[in-house]
Write a protein that holds these residues in place. Sequence first.
Motif, PDB file in Angstrom:
ATOM      1  N   TRP A  65      39.041  -0.084  26.278  1.00  0.00           N
ATOM      2  CA  TRP A  65      38.673  -1.491  26.512  1.00  0.00           C
ATOM      3  C   TRP A  65      38.218  -2.191  25.235  1.00  0.00           C
ATOM      4  O   TRP A  65      38.159  -3.424  25.190  1.00  0.00           O
ATOM      5  N   ARG A  66      37.915  -1.421  24.181  1.00  0.00           N
ATOM      6  CA  ARG A  66      37.490  -2.026  22.906  1.00  0.00           C
ATOM      7  C   ARG A  66      38.655  -2.230  21.946  1.00  0.00           C
ATOM      8  O   ARG A  66      38.491  -2.852  20.899  1.00  0.00           O
ATOM      9  N   PRO A  98      39.114  -6.308  28.328  1.00  0.00           N
ATOM     10  CA  PRO A  98      37.968  -5.434  28.648  1.00  0.00           C
ATOM     11  C   PRO A  98      37.567  -5.478  30.122  1.00  0.00           C
ATOM     12  O   PRO A  98      36.971  -4.530  30.623  1.00  0.00           O
ATOM     13  N   ASP A  99      37.889  -6.550  30.821  1.00  0.00           N
ATOM     14  CA  ASP A  99      37.482  -6.665  32.230  1.00  0.00           C
ATOM     15  C   ASP A  99      38.605  -6.250  33.184  1.00  0.00           C
ATOM     16  O   ASP A  99      38.509  -6.471  34.389  1.00  0.00           O
ATOM     17  N   VAL A 103      29.811   6.578  40.805  1.00  0.00           N
ATOM     18  CA  VAL A 103      29.590   6.401  39.368  1.00  0.00           C
ATOM     19  C   VAL A 103      29.282   7.801  38.848  1.00  0.00           C
ATOM     20  O   VAL A 103      28.327   8.436  39.303  1.00  0.00           O
ATOM     21  N   VAL A 131      22.888   8.222  29.833  1.00  0.00           N
ATOM     22  CA  VAL A 131      22.982   6.761  29.865  1.00  0.00           C
ATOM     23  C   VAL A 131      23.651   6.196  28.611  1.00  0.00           C
ATOM     24  O   VAL A 131      24.357   5.195  28.684  1.00  0.00           O
ATOM     25  N   LEU A 171      27.196   6.579  29.506  1.00  0.00           N
ATOM     26  CA  LEU A 171      27.510   5.814  30.720  1.00  0.00           C
ATOM     27  C   LEU A 171      27.647   4.325  30.425  1.00  0.00           C
ATOM     28  O   LEU A 171      28.585   3.673  30.882  1.00  0.00           O
ATOM     29  N   LYS A 172      26.709   3.793  29.633  1.00  0.00           N
ATOM     30  CA  LYS A 172      26.712   2.343  29.416  1.00  0.00           C
ATOM     31  C   LYS A 172      27.923   1.885  28.592  1.00  0.00           C
ATOM     32  O   LYS A 172      28.165   0.683  28.481  1.00  0.00           O
ATOM     33  N   ARG A 173      28.655   2.845  28.030  1.00  0.00           N
ATOM     34  CA  ARG A 173      29.859   2.522  27.254  1.00  0.00           C
ATOM     35  C   ARG A 173      31.143   2.772  28.050  1.00  0.00           C
ATOM     36  O   ARG A 173      32.239   2.597  27.532  1.00  0.00           O
ATOM     37  N   ALA A 196      33.924   2.209  30.894  1.00  0.00           N
ATOM     38  CA  ALA A 196      34.516   1.201  31.782  1.00  0.00           C
ATOM     39  C   ALA A 196      34.852   1.777  33.153  1.00  0.00           C
ATOM     40  O   ALA A 196      35.199   1.030  34.064  1.00  0.00           O
ATOM     41  N   VAL A 248      32.916   2.897  35.337  1.00  0.00           N
ATOM     42  CA  VAL A 248      31.854   2.725  36.330  1.00  0.00           C
ATOM     43  C   VAL A 248      32.217   1.725  37.421  1.00  0.00           C
ATOM     44  O   VAL A 248      31.627   1.728  38.489  1.00  0.00           O
ATOM     45  N   THR A 249      33.167   0.852  37.143  1.00  0.00           N
ATOM     46  CA  THR A 249      33.568  -0.121  38.165  1.00  0.00           C
ATOM     47  C   THR A 249      35.081  -0.073  38.322  1.00  0.00           C
ATOM     48  O   THR A 249      35.816  -0.139  37.336  1.00  0.00           O
ATOM     49  N   SER A 250      35.523   0.094  39.555  1.00  0.00           N
ATOM     50  CA  SER A 250      36.968   0.070  39.796  1.00  0.00           C
ATOM     51  C   SER A 250      37.228  -0.267  41.252  1.00  0.00           C
ATOM     52  O   SER A 250      36.399  -0.040  42.123  1.00  0.00           O
ATOM     53  N   GLY A 297      30.322  -1.968  21.688  1.00  0.00           N
ATOM     54  CA  GLY A 297      30.812  -0.911  22.574  1.00  0.00           C
ATOM     55  C   GLY A 297      29.989  -0.724  23.837  1.00  0.00           C
ATOM     56  O   GLY A 297      30.163   0.265  24.551  1.00  0.00           O
ATOM     57  N   PHE A 323      28.023  -2.132  29.905  1.00  0.00           N
ATOM     58  CA  PHE A 323      27.068  -2.780  30.816  1.00  0.00           C
ATOM     59  C   PHE A 323      25.651  -2.473  30.370  1.00  0.00           C
ATOM     60  O   PHE A 323      25.398  -1.527  29.627  1.00  0.00           O
ATOM     61  N   ASN A 347      30.439   2.121  42.921  1.00  0.00           N
ATOM     62  CA  ASN A 347      31.230   2.073  41.687  1.00  0.00           C
ATOM     63  C   ASN A 347      32.169   0.864  41.613  1.00  0.00           C
ATOM     64  O   ASN A 347      33.336   0.979  41.256  1.00  0.00           O
TER      65      ASN A 347
END
Lengths: 447, 447
Positions: free
Chosen positions: A23-24, A30-31, A62, A67, A70-72, A74, A76-78, B183, B186, B208
């Motif tokens: 995504w980077r 990225p979305d 998730v 963390v 995790l915070k990097r 993508a 986590v949401t699908s 990077g 979220f 998720n």
Amino acid sequence: MAEQRRLHLGAVMRPVGIHTAWWRYPGSYPDANFNFRHLARFAQTLERGRFDAFFMADHLAVLNMPVEALKRSATVTSFDPLTLLPALAVLTEHIGLIATASTTYNEPYHIARKMASLDHISNGRAGWNVVTSSNPMEAKNFGRDEHLEHATRYRRAREFIDVVTGLWDSWADDAFVRDVETGVYFDPDKLRALDHQGEFFKVLGPLNIARPIQGWPVIVQAGASEAGRQLAAETAEVVFAAGGRLESARAFYADIKSRMDRIGRDRDHLKVLPAAFVVVGETAEEARAKRAKLDSLVHYESAIASLSVMLGVDASKFDPDAPLPDIPETNSSKSARERMMELAAAENLTVRQLAQRAGGYSGFGFIGAPKAIADEMEEWLFTGAADGFNIMFSHAPGGLDDFVDLVVPELQRRGIFRREYEGATLRENLGLPRPGNRFFDMSSNEK
Amino acid sequence: MAEQRRLHLGAVMRPVGIHTAWWRYPGSYPDANFNFRHLARFAQTLERGRFDAFFMADHLAVLNMPVEALKRSATVTSFDPLTLLPALAVLTEHIGLIATASTTYNEPYHIARKMASLDHISNGRAGWNVVTSSNPMEAKNFGRDEHLEHATRYRRAREFIDVVTGLWDSWADDAFVRDVETGVYFDPDKLRALDHQGEFFKVLGPLNIARPIQGWPVIVQAGASEAGRQLAAETAEVVFAAGGRLESARAFYADIKSRMDRIGRDRDHLKVLPAAFVVVGETAEEARAKRAKLDSLVHYESAIASLSVMLGVDASKFDPDAPLPDIPETNSSKSARERMMELAAAENLTVRQLAQRAGGYSGFGFIGAPKAIADEMEEWLFTGAADGFNIMFSHAPGGLDDFVDLVVPELQRRGIFRREYEGATLRENLGLPRPGNRFFDMSSNEK
């Protein structure tokens, strides 16, 4: 005359890329994994590239990671695959739509009905990627503290598939007469309740939707264990295989097909498609540079943590810009450690580069110019290692467009990939037979 | 200045018509309930008619009925709502998409994720019709011999809704920063695991998928029992009410709204929409003739069986072409018997006509010319009986087109129905607030 052997290609979206930094990458969306418009554009591009299927991997959680990593991520949401694919069906005409659905955390009646609905909505393009869900985080979202033990999961999966396919056979293909004159909507002799009672499920039936267009949606599996291979040989029509070395891929391929021989299944009725990460450049140098760029976008802290796990030592103490020092044998997985050491040596990577490879994606891939990639694919196809590939793109839309615009035409020129879709359904494009109905077809079925 | 009070309109498709003979009516599409193109055309027509929502009722079984009735029923095959609605979302822009999903035969994690996915794919147009599934045939498709007892079902529904809405709140609305430079995908401070443990469910979370566009998809319920009314008053945003006499509808409306007052909910935050069967004609005579034609298409054997159940006597012994004889009181439901006797007297129906009404659809409806239907709707709207209606069409496409082309313009001329959609989401069109996030919004939420 024997027909020309041809590749089958699936595109694996999870939900977009497998590489953690996709995504980077410059030009990526990225979305994209929760932007329907982008995903629709990807599916349409894949259809232009004559892919057999859009294959949506999935998890029901998730995933658990530190963390900082995790915070990097993508992932986590699908979208739920069985909610996304009907929408993509409307914007495509030919490409297959394969949804992952777990046999551990679902009820067979729901999966049978949803898959049948997708098959009708898409005019026969649905596929079901059967997974048994081994991640403990998934268990915790479904009332369990621990995930089911391996053998139990596989017994449940086997019974689940039996129930689902039995429910798909609830109606004969010609059950619905819809005679407006007499008022008869269907012929009751062409409806059958399954009345299943087994170890895990008790399901009366019948299913409240007409038999799928394809008879059954295409059944896909990825199991690599002994139980997984046997389940695949008995029930799968596509196997999502691990890539890796050519020799081990040949051994896997031969094993699956010989298991089919032993139970009397036609070996052409299952397609082995190894997963392949692909980075395409105009030249080999450009492809390698693209991959290096992508790897460089993996955050170093996450990367070094991944490498440490693989090596079984704390790699954060090493000089990031020096070569990998000698690593003594540890309790860690020997194969992962050896793979990392070989990789560092073969590509002359620094600790940082190796870590970023480990933290990005270090699995099997084709990295190169279109002709070189086509050469490699051809070798796999003609030496008993694969019936095609499940392609994972480096980024999107760029990496996906590169594959469709540069590699697909090269495969087509060589006659090893279709120029137009052969059939109307996923099953037809994959060269798979339409399953007979266990209750209503008198002709003998392979099963 | 007080805003003009306006109707909200839902279109109930189950999967197409409620009247058992809808598919035989001249010009109907008999295969519509598994023909996606037809359903898409219906949804687009409803959107042209500025309907708030397409509302998909559902059962998880082929319902139990004698084979003579069953073989004439189009309800035996229908799409799974959560598979159909994402596909309809792609072909519409404004109309809400309400999917029925059972709290008895589902897991909250799946429903939360699927509804959130539908909400993202449709840009904020999802609604969830919460049902507790009382039909014993459904139980038998999910491993149970008997369906859950009423009070248990409602306790489970209540907890299910808490878990689903809690999972929808897993992410703050602004959690996803997707910072390509650093990077960071979220902000981990904007993610919360629900960690629910209750009587029926243990769900860790987080979900998720990003929070739905609407915060939460709109929550719809139909419960009429004491437990159902209380659950609705506490959690629902739309109530699918029974139609019936104006006085009893007013009493129901007042009861729901006063329950809301007692728990401190704003009574405008729940819309009571009674179900109304509609047959439109240019004149009252034409409408009545259409309904008579539709009723006449109900097969007599099925019809007389339905009437016998309602009367509590074997009606097959009566002269079909004579008026209904006097029926003594029986053990049968007094209200059903009285309703049938009143109906026969009021419309001067023969036994055959009455039976065909009973076997077709004998519930509440508006049968008439557009102005008369608008008059009645206006009376309901302005005398505290309804906030709008859930319309059930006599047949499709004809009955649906008639409503959109003849009744909707009349409602618009009177200023009691929108000419254009007011908002971008279902919630906005219904005039409902966007729920705050229990974990991240400091402002007090109505709950």
